[in-house]
Structure formats: structure tokens, C-alpha cells
Design a protein around this motif. Structure first.
Motif: not given
Length: 309
Positions: A39-45, A53-60, A67-70
Motif C-alpha cells: 500500500n501507499v503507507g508502506e511505500a512512503f515508510d 531511495v524512492a517510491a512510485m505511487i499512483a496519484i491521478e 487518488v485520495s489515499a496518495t
């Protein structure tokens, strides 16, 4: 071990997701370890702790919006910066366990964003179906062989090559031109150089709930010729009527018009979160009238200095 952590890249797994396809566009990530997360939280953690070094996240996405979770996670985790954006065309197939036919499907497992992008097809072809949310569409397909929670799953094309499923229907997305926008998030504070085709992302809270407050926020951009490609409200959560706004502005913080707009925002609201300036994925140059050129702003400052000096 520490060296491996410092060069890893996180993405929403498992292997085969659209997020992994977005990460494949990052040249710097080629040949480095990739870490699949749930999930997004784990990626940011991962990023905050230094595991990645970085995480790829869906934002729109072009069908269902932000994407409200992001967006909410970005607002709650300080010190993160967006250093790039990437676009991935999106289409879906409906898959099931071998031996299943479309008439057997009563429940569908799918990521909520993908489910929203296939809603019209599902309502037309499976009008009485139920939806079981999944952490990813690949995980939804994989779960079919592990449990009877759902009869079918929405998944990316080609999923049948990796899991024991059959394709019941192809191209079930409501919009054949659907695209999801992903962002690469890091802890770095170094700004990518401006290219003339850039985007600046912000989160801004209104200082108070009153008539005209939103207009005053928007005027900080309008009076400086800065176009907004995204503005979306999200509840702050501490009281009714309290909102923050996720904003994408055309231009780079090194552009005088954008920098001046940020100064105006900071005077207007004490809660402005700068998420980064980075190249646009579509590489389309930003258009604006000549009265907002850098030289106009620097000339105005020189004029004022002359009056004061």
C-alpha cells in the motif's frame, strides 16, 4: 546490506502492476533492486526509513480523478518530494478460475480505482455483482486461486501468463483512452532543473472557513499567469468544513511567476506544503503571455529597489 537499501525502489506490488510499468520508465531505477509493497503507507515508510531511495505511487487517473489515499498520505508525511511523473495507458481484463463462465460471476475482486474505471461495463454485463476491494489488481487475480472470496477479478492484460486464470472479457475499461499518472517520491530536496515543460505540486490549507477564502487562494495563481492543471479538495479531518487543496501548477519554482505565486500563498495561508517541481511527463511546454516573463518580475523588483534606494 545498507547499500542495497539505499538504491532500492518501491512500488505497489506484486509484479505485473501498472505501478511497476511506471517504475520501468525511470532510467535511474534500471539495474537496481525493486521492492514490492502492499500500500501507499508502506511505500512512503520505505522512503522515510531509507529502505528505498524512492517510491512510485499512483496519484491521478483520467477517469476517476485524484487518488485520495496518495493525496492524504502526502499531506501527512513531511519531508517527501515528487521528483518525476510518468503516464501509463490503462486497460483491463476480467479473469476467473478455470471452468468459470461470465454467468457464474457474482462478486468481483478489484482495486477501487480500477473498479471505478470499469463500472459501466460491470453494471451492463454483471448488474447484480458485488465488489471486493483489493490492494492491487494483480493481487486480486492471484487471490482467485487462494480463496473463494470472489468469483472473478479485474486485472491488467497478460495476467493469464503469470497466474492460473482464464480471461472472461477483454478491454472492459469504460474509457479506451484512460491514463494513470504516477509520481516518483523521494526524500531528496534537490530540485530537478527547469525544462520549460514543468509542473509544481502543492498542498494548501485555507486559513479559515469564510466567504471568498477559496477565491483569494486561486487569485495568487491567476494574478501571476499560473495555470492550474489539478485542484482537488480533501477534508483535513479535524472539523467539518475544514479542507486542504491538492494543487498542480504549470511551471517550475525557479520560474519567477511561480515563485511569486508561492510567496503570495505563504502570506495567505500558514499551511503550504511544497511537494516539488519536476518535468511534465508529456513534455508539453508551458504557455503563458509575455507579461509574466521572468524579466518582468525581476524588472519590477529593480524598479522598487530604485525607489527605495
Amino acid at each position: 546490506m545498507s547499500e542495497t537499501r539505499n538504491v532500492s525502489y518501491s512500488f505497489l506490488g506484486p509484479t505485473g502492476t501498472f505501478t511497476e510499468a511506471a517504475l520501468a520508465q525511470v532510467v535511474e531505477a534500471h539495474g537496481k533492486p525493486w521492492r514490492a509493497v502492499n500500500n501507499v503507507g508502506e511505500a512512503f515508510d520505505d522512503v522515510v526509513s531509507g529502505r528505498s531511495v524512492a517510491a512510485m505511487i499512483a496519484i491521478e487517473n483520467s477517469v476517476d480523478g485524484g487518488v485520495s489515499a496518495t493525496q492524504d498520505a502526502l499531506a501527512s508525511v513531511p519531508g517527501l518530494r515528487i521528483i518525476g511523473e510518468y503516464l501509463v495507458p490503462v486497460n483491463f481484463v476480467l479473469v476467473a478460475r478455470p471452468g468459470t463462465v461470465l454467468a457464474d460471476v457474482k462478486t468481483v475482486n478489484a482495486h477501487p480505482v480500477a473498479y471505478a474505471q470499469c463500472r459501466r461495463w460491470l453494471e451492463s454485463n454483471l448488474p447484480r455483482h458485488g465488489h471486493v476491494p483489493a490492494s492491487s489488481n494483480v493481487a486480486a487475480a492471484a487471490a482467485l486461486s487462494e480463496s473463494a472470496l470472489a468469483d472473478a477479478a479485474i486485472a491488467p492484460p497478460g495476467i493469464e501468463k503469470h497466474h492460473d486464470v482464464v480471461v472472461l472479457a477483454r478491454s472492459i475499461g469504460d474509457n479506451p483512452n484512460a491514463v494513470t499518472r504516477f509520481v516518483l517520491v523521494s526524500r531528496t530536496t534537490a530540485l530537478p532543473p527547469r525544462t520549460g515543460a514543468d509542473k509544481t505540486s502543492l498542498i494548501v490549507e485555507l486559513p479559515e472557513d469564510r466567504s471568498g477564502a477559496l477565491l483569494e487562494m486561486l487569485e495568487q495563481f491567476a494574478t501571476r499567469g499560473v495555470n492550474l492543471s489539478l485542484i482537488q479538495s480533501r477534508p483535513i479531518g479535524d472539523a467539518m468544513g475544514r479542507y486542504r487543496f491538492v494543487i498542480d501548477a504549470d511551471g517550475h519554482i525557479h520560474d519567477e511567476r511561480v515563485a511569486d505565486a508561492l510567496l503570495g500563498l505563504r502570506r495567505f495561508s500558514p499551511q503550504v506544503m511544497f511537494l516539488g517541481s519536476y518535468p511534465r511527463a508529456d513534455k508539453q511546454p508551458i504557455e503563458f503571455t509575455s507579461r509574466y516573463d521572468d524579466e518582468v518580475f525581476s524588472g519590477a523588483r529593480a524598479w522598487l529597489s530604485g525607489l527605495l534606494g
